[in-house]
Design a protein around this motif. Sequence first.
Motif, PDB file in Angstrom:
ATOM      1  N   SER A  34      18.415  33.909  31.507  1.00 50.20           N
ATOM      2  CA  SER A  34      17.696  34.128  32.763  1.00 50.20           C
ATOM      3  C   SER A  34      16.941  32.883  33.224  1.00 50.20           C
ATOM      4  N   ALA A  35      16.545  32.024  32.286  1.00 49.19           N
ATOM      5  CA  ALA A  35      15.765  30.841  32.650  1.00 49.19           C
ATOM      6  C   ALA A  35      16.055  29.718  31.663  1.00 49.19           C
ATOM      7  N   PRO A  36      17.229  29.114  31.736  1.00 50.66           N
ATOM      8  CA  PRO A  36      17.637  28.116  30.734  1.00 50.66           C
ATOM      9  C   PRO A  36      16.771  26.868  30.681  1.00 50.66           C
ATOM     10  N   ARG A  37      16.080  26.553  31.783  1.00 53.38           N
ATOM     11  CA  ARG A  37      15.254  25.345  31.814  1.00 53.38           C
ATOM     12  C   ARG A  37      13.768  25.679  31.875  1.00 53.38           C
ATOM     13  N   ALA A  38      13.401  26.856  31.425  1.00 57.47           N
ATOM     14  CA  ALA A  38      12.001  27.276  31.482  1.00 57.47           C
ATOM     15  C   ALA A  38      11.117  26.329  30.676  1.00 57.47           C
ATOM     16  N   GLU A  39       9.970  25.981  31.255  1.00 55.68           N
ATOM     17  CA  GLU A  39       9.001  25.132  30.581  1.00 55.68           C
ATOM     18  C   GLU A  39       7.966  26.000  29.877  1.00 55.68           C
ATOM     19  N   ARG A  40       7.017  25.351  29.190  1.00 54.76           N
ATOM     20  CA  ARG A  40       6.068  26.083  28.364  1.00 54.76           C
ATOM     21  C   ARG A  40       5.105  26.954  29.162  1.00 54.76           C
ATOM     22  N   ASN A  41       4.953  26.669  30.446  1.00 54.35           N
ATOM     23  CA  ASN A  41       4.060  27.476  31.264  1.00 54.35           C
ATOM     24  C   ASN A  41       4.787  28.604  31.983  1.00 54.35           C
ATOM     25  N   HIS A  42       6.075  28.766  31.712  1.00 57.46           N
ATOM     26  CA  HIS A  42       6.859  29.839  32.323  1.00 57.46           C
ATOM     27  C   HIS A  42       6.353  31.186  31.808  1.00 57.46           C
ATOM     28  N   PRO A  43       6.139  32.175  32.687  1.00 56.64           N
ATOM     29  CA  PRO A  43       5.580  33.457  32.243  1.00 56.64           C
ATOM     30  C   PRO A  43       6.358  34.142  31.123  1.00 56.64           C
ATOM     31  N   GLU A  44       7.688  34.025  31.127  1.00 61.64           N
ATOM     32  CA  GLU A  44       8.469  34.690  30.077  1.00 61.64           C
ATOM     33  C   GLU A  44       8.412  33.925  28.759  1.00 61.64           C
ATOM     34  N   ILE A  46       5.699  32.311  27.745  1.00 62.40           N
ATOM     35  CA  ILE A  46       4.387  32.681  27.216  1.00 62.40           C
ATOM     36  C   ILE A  46       4.428  34.064  26.582  1.00 62.40           C
ATOM     37  N   ALA A  47       5.096  35.014  27.254  1.00 58.74           N
ATOM     38  CA  ALA A  47       5.174  36.381  26.731  1.00 58.74           C
ATOM     39  C   ALA A  47       5.967  36.433  25.422  1.00 58.74           C
ATOM     40  N   LEU A  48       7.087  35.703  25.360  1.00 55.67           N
ATOM     41  CA  LEU A  48       7.878  35.692  24.128  1.00 55.67           C
ATOM     42  C   LEU A  48       7.079  35.060  22.993  1.00 55.67           C
ATOM     43  N   SER A  49       6.353  33.994  23.288  1.00 60.46           N
ATOM     44  CA  SER A  49       5.516  33.366  22.277  1.00 60.46           C
ATOM     45  C   SER A  49       4.501  34.355  21.716  1.00 60.46           C
ATOM     46  N   LEU A  50       3.856  35.085  22.606  1.00 61.57           N
ATOM     47  CA  LEU A  50       2.857  36.058  22.171  1.00 61.57           C
ATOM     48  C   LEU A  50       3.478  37.116  21.261  1.00 61.57           C
ATOM     49  N   LEU A  51       4.656  37.606  21.645  1.00 64.40           N
ATOM     50  CA  LEU A  51       5.333  38.631  20.859  1.00 64.40           C
ATOM     51  C   LEU A  51       5.707  38.112  19.471  1.00 64.40           C
ATOM     52  N   LEU A  52       6.296  36.923  19.403  1.00 59.64           N
ATOM     53  CA  LEU A  52       6.751  36.388  18.126  1.00 59.64           C
ATOM     54  C   LEU A  52       5.586  35.976  17.231  1.00 59.64           C
ATOM     55  N   ARG A  53       4.513  35.481  17.818  1.00 63.86           N
ATOM     56  CA  ARG A  53       3.349  35.098  17.016  1.00 63.86           C
ATOM     57  C   ARG A  53       2.670  36.336  16.424  1.00 63.86           C
ATOM     58  N   ALA A  54       2.608  37.406  17.221  1.00 59.18           N
ATOM     59  CA  ALA A  54       2.016  38.640  16.705  1.00 59.18           C
ATOM     60  C   ALA A  54       2.854  39.180  15.559  1.00 59.18           C
ATOM     61  N   LEU A  64       0.826  29.057  11.866  1.00 60.98           N
ATOM     62  CA  LEU A  64       0.484  27.703  12.273  1.00 60.98           C
ATOM     63  C   LEU A  64       0.245  27.634  13.770  1.00 60.98           C
ATOM     64  N   ALA A  65      -0.489  26.623  14.196  1.00 57.85           N
ATOM     65  CA  ALA A  65      -0.721  26.430  15.618  1.00 57.85           C
ATOM     66  C   ALA A  65       0.591  26.216  16.363  1.00 57.85           C
ATOM     67  N   SER A  66       1.577  25.641  15.671  1.00 61.43           N
ATOM     68  CA  SER A  66       2.865  25.358  16.305  1.00 61.43           C
ATOM     69  C   SER A  66       3.872  26.490  16.135  1.00 61.43           C
ATOM     70  N   PHE A  67       3.504  27.558  15.439  1.00 59.07           N
ATOM     71  CA  PHE A  67       4.457  28.637  15.177  1.00 59.07           C
ATOM     72  C   PHE A  67       4.823  29.357  16.468  1.00 59.07           C
ATOM     73  N   ARG A  68       6.069  29.241  16.886  1.00 65.82           N
ATOM     74  CA  ARG A  68       6.613  29.941  18.060  1.00 65.82           C
ATOM     75  C   ARG A  68       5.678  29.809  19.270  1.00 65.82           C
ATOM     76  N   ASN A  69       5.069  28.631  19.409  1.00 65.43           N
ATOM     77  CA  ASN A  69       4.180  28.445  20.552  1.00 65.43           C
ATOM     78  C   ASN A  69       5.025  28.143  21.793  1.00 65.43           C
ATOM     79  N   PRO A  70       4.435  28.240  23.003  1.00 64.75           N
ATOM     80  CA  PRO A  70       5.230  28.051  24.218  1.00 64.75           C
ATOM     81  C   PRO A  70       5.977  26.721  24.278  1.00 64.75           C
ATOM     82  N   ALA A  71       5.346  25.647  23.830  1.00 63.62           N
ATOM     83  CA  ALA A  71       6.006  24.339  23.878  1.00 63.62           C
ATOM     84  C   ALA A  71       7.250  24.331  22.999  1.00 63.62           C
TER      85      ALA A  71
END
Length: 268
Positions: A34-44, A46-54, A64-71
């Motif tokens: 759906s968004a192959p070039r999405a950057e770290r500030n892309h809403p989806e 951010i949401a995926l990062s939140l889900l995987l970190r939880a 870790l701070a870098s674990f599945r983070n948006p970047a």
Amino acid sequence: MMQNNMEPITTKTRGRNPDWSYDETVLLMELYLSAPRAERNHPEVIALSLLLRAAGRRGGRAVLASFRNPAGIAMRLRNFGKHDPAAPKGRDAGLRPGGQVDRRVWQDFGSDHAALMAEVARVRRSISADDWMPQGRSSRGPSPSFGSRTTVVDDGRCGVYLLLIDGPIEILAPKIDVIKGHALVKLGRTFDLDRRMSELASGLPPCASISYVPISFRVFNTSTDAHRFEQYLLGICDQNGWSLGGEFAYVPLDALKREMVRAWPLDD
């Protein structure tokens, strides 16, 4: 769109992250399509990062701070370009790790979108995000207190969320005519989506076959901007007959996801 800095608090800052699992990569592939070039500030992202970190905090494991983070998610998203025959030539190949699991997931679902979406639904139901799960014990609320109180509310970065309400539709909304591509969702805004997810989970019994899944989270500099965008989305739901009242709606999910990344503010 503003850069997100509302990542969950971490318990560890150095070390090596675990390799991506098959299930995590399935969710990543859905985002890629759906968004192959999405950057770290892309809403989806951010949401995926939140889900995987939880999910990663399961069992009290340090994250870790870098674990599945948006970047990291935005960078690794580009790995699928190696396997996608439709990807433009010369596209950034992303991070090196994950080639084998990426290849396996692409082989399994690259030519079968329906099978991918069925697998995404399975992963969402099986992935454990214990931080958001209701506790299997009676609540122990504070004793009543009385007297005057003063509350000071500070403005700041605020986000608008789109949550999938995952569960049997015949139980969640028995009067709804099921439509392919539609989903039951909740819209809202919050200063802290991680905390909000925990609050929502606390309203469900541990045995419930219902869960909230973050699909998209867009961050604004002020709560006023977030409020305006939330009202815009709810207005769209009202105009199209998707609204179920309050912050709930039965919507074509892809259409609402596109609205979540629309240029804002809208031109007059």
